[in-house]
Design an enzyme around this catalytic site. Structure first.
Site, short mmCIF file in Angstrom:
data_model
loop_
_atom_site.label_atom_id
_atom_site.label_comp_id
_atom_site.label_asym_id
_atom_site.label_seq_id
_atom_site.Cartn_x
_atom_site.Cartn_y
_atom_site.Cartn_z
N PRO A 90 0.81 -1.23 0.00
CA PRO A 90 0.00 0.00 0.00
C PRO A 90 0.84 1.27 0.00
O PRO A 90 1.82 1.39 0.74
CB PRO A 90 -0.82 -0.14 1.28
CG PRO A 90 -0.99 -1.60 1.44
CD PRO A 90 0.34 -2.19 1.00
N CYS A 91 0.40 2.22 -0.84
CA CYS A 91 1.19 3.43 -1.07
C CYS A 91 0.66 4.66 -0.35
O CYS A 91 1.25 5.73 -0.46
CB CYS A 91 1.26 3.73 -2.57
SG CYS A 91 -0.36 4.02 -3.31
N ASN A 92 -0.44 4.52 0.38
CA ASN A 92 -1.10 5.68 0.97
C ASN A 92 -0.14 6.60 1.72
O ASN A 92 -0.22 7.83 1.62
CB ASN A 92 -2.20 5.24 1.93
CG ASN A 92 -3.14 4.22 1.31
OD1 ASN A 92 -2.68 3.18 0.84
ND2 ASN A 92 -4.43 4.49 1.32
N ASP A 93 0.76 6.04 2.50
CA ASP A 93 1.64 6.84 3.34
C ASP A 93 2.91 7.30 2.62
O ASP A 93 3.72 8.01 3.21
CB ASP A 93 2.02 6.06 4.60
CG ASP A 93 0.83 5.86 5.53
OD1 ASP A 93 0.01 6.79 5.62
OD2 ASP A 93 0.71 4.80 6.14
N TYR A 94 3.08 6.88 1.36
CA TYR A 94 4.25 7.32 0.60
C TYR A 94 3.90 8.28 -0.53
O TYR A 94 4.77 8.86 -1.16
CB TYR A 94 4.98 6.11 -0.01
CG TYR A 94 5.44 5.10 1.02
CD1 TYR A 94 6.35 5.46 2.01
CD2 TYR A 94 4.98 3.79 1.00
CE1 TYR A 94 6.78 4.54 2.95
CE2 TYR A 94 5.41 2.86 1.93
CZ TYR A 94 6.30 3.25 2.91
OH TYR A 94 6.72 2.34 3.83
#
Length: 380
Positions: A90-94
């Protein structure tokens, strides 16, 4: 050789569809490709989409709908004996959009579950995908930590910043993809090279107009419902030119958005017919659903799926918003296919067009940190 392939954070099957359609027979008559072993995804609609399209079996028992943090990754009987692992952690925090929490966010540490699978089952190869913002999260420390973790799991890694518009995708979608070859195999000479772009020149990029009109989308295509806009939105769209957005000066004052602070460029942004689209995403509400270059409406989910290179018979399960999110979060199959074909050819000992290390790495984009530590990580 057919690689038994597992997936974490599988999404609706972008990576799986690429794997399913990546195959060839070499000059010795040996078949090369990928076969499904198991997959994990937490969203129920997304799991149903995967089972329906990838396995053609809504009752398939090898796609596990469970939060990876609660999923038993130590079940050797169910999960063992794999040759490849694909995971778009998951890329949400990047992402560069949002708070950019990196490793301190809820999703940032989830890459460790992929590392766990690598350490426990030691597949021959892995392919990991994330957004370009990964390189700058936590001042670049997150990217270094993740690359080290893959190396410590026993892999020789090849990270690259891929611009998917250079690989036949009608979309400006830029992603970090890391390919890892198990060390013992790398020592035997199995060395992955970044495949050369198929359309390196901008004038050759597949455009949004071409993607959505050639051939025309069938009237009865699935997931092709048109959004019903309110009257004010339709009136505003009439004044937004091709490629323009909600801040276009041509919009009359009474129709403009009353927004203070940052003005995101993709709000009510129209596509440009003769250029690739901007990035398809799964986030946001009205105004971020992507807009037709000429017609006064948002794109349908089927149009968005075409920009993501899913075929028209790939049916997404769930309500309209669920489908929109699935499409936006997926890996474009056409872009991933070039990488997976390069993986197969690497193991088959077949040469393919590739870029040199100096062409491959773009320090000003890919690495936001400096020093010999980074050089050592990517020297292979």
């Amino acid at each position: 050789m057919i690689f038994r392939t597992a997936e974490l954070f599988s999404g609706p099957g972008g990576g799986a569809y690429a794997a399913k359609t990546s195959h060839f027979v070499d000059d010795k008559g040996e078949e090369w490709g990928f076969s499904h072993a198991w997959a994990n995804e937490y969203d129920p609609d997304t799991v149903e989409t995967y089972k329906l399209n990838i396995l053609n079996n809504p009752d398939a028992k090898t796609v596990y709908c469970e939060d990876v943090r609660k999923f038993n990754l130590d079940d050797d009987e169910k999960l063992g004996n794999i040759d490849a692992l694909i995971f778009g952690f998951p890329c949400n925090d990047y992402s560069v959009v949002g708070k950019h929490k990196g490793l301190e966010g809820t999703y940032g540490p989830l890459y460790t579950y992929g590392v766990h699978v690598l350490k426990r089952y030691q597949p021959k190869v892995f392919v990991a995908e994330n957004v370009g913002g990964l390189t700058s999260a936590n001042q670049g420390e997150a990217f270094i930590k993740i690359l080290k973790a893959f190396q410590d799991a026993g892999y020789t890694i090849t990270p690259n910043f891929y611009k998917f518009e250079q690989y036949g995708v009608p979309q400006m979608r830029h992603r970090i993809i890391i390919v890892g070859i198990r060390n013992d195999l790398a020592e035997q000479g199995i060395k992955f090279h970044v495949p050369a772009p198929t359309t390196p020149n901008p004038e050759d990029y597949k455009t949004a107009g071409e993607a959505l009109t050639v051939p025309p989308i069938p009237a009865d295509a699935p997931n092709n419902e048109v959004t019903r806009h309110n009257k004010k939105t339709i009136e505003m769209l009439k004044y937004i030119p091709e490629g323009g957005n909600a801040w276009s000066l041509s919009i009359p004052e009474e129709l403009r958005l009353n927004v203070k602070g940052a003005k995101l460029s993709n709000i009510y942004k129209r596509l440009t017919f003769n250029k690739p689209s901007y990035t398809v995403t799964g986030s946001g509400g009205g105004g971020t659903h992507m807009y037709h270059w000429k017609e006064n409406r948002a794109l349908t989910n089927r149009e968005r799926a075409r920009l993501q290179t899913f075929p028209d018979d790939f049916v997404f399960v769930g309500g309209k918003e669920s489908v929109r999110k699935q499409i936006g979060m997926a890996i474009p199959p056409e872009g991933m296919r070039h990488i997976l074909m390069a993986v197969l050819k690497t193991f088959a000992g077949i040469e393919y067009d590739s870029v040199t290390p100096t062409e491959r790495l773009q320090p000003e984009v890919l690495f936001k940190v400096s020093g010999s530590e980074v050089a050592n990580l990517v020297k292979h």
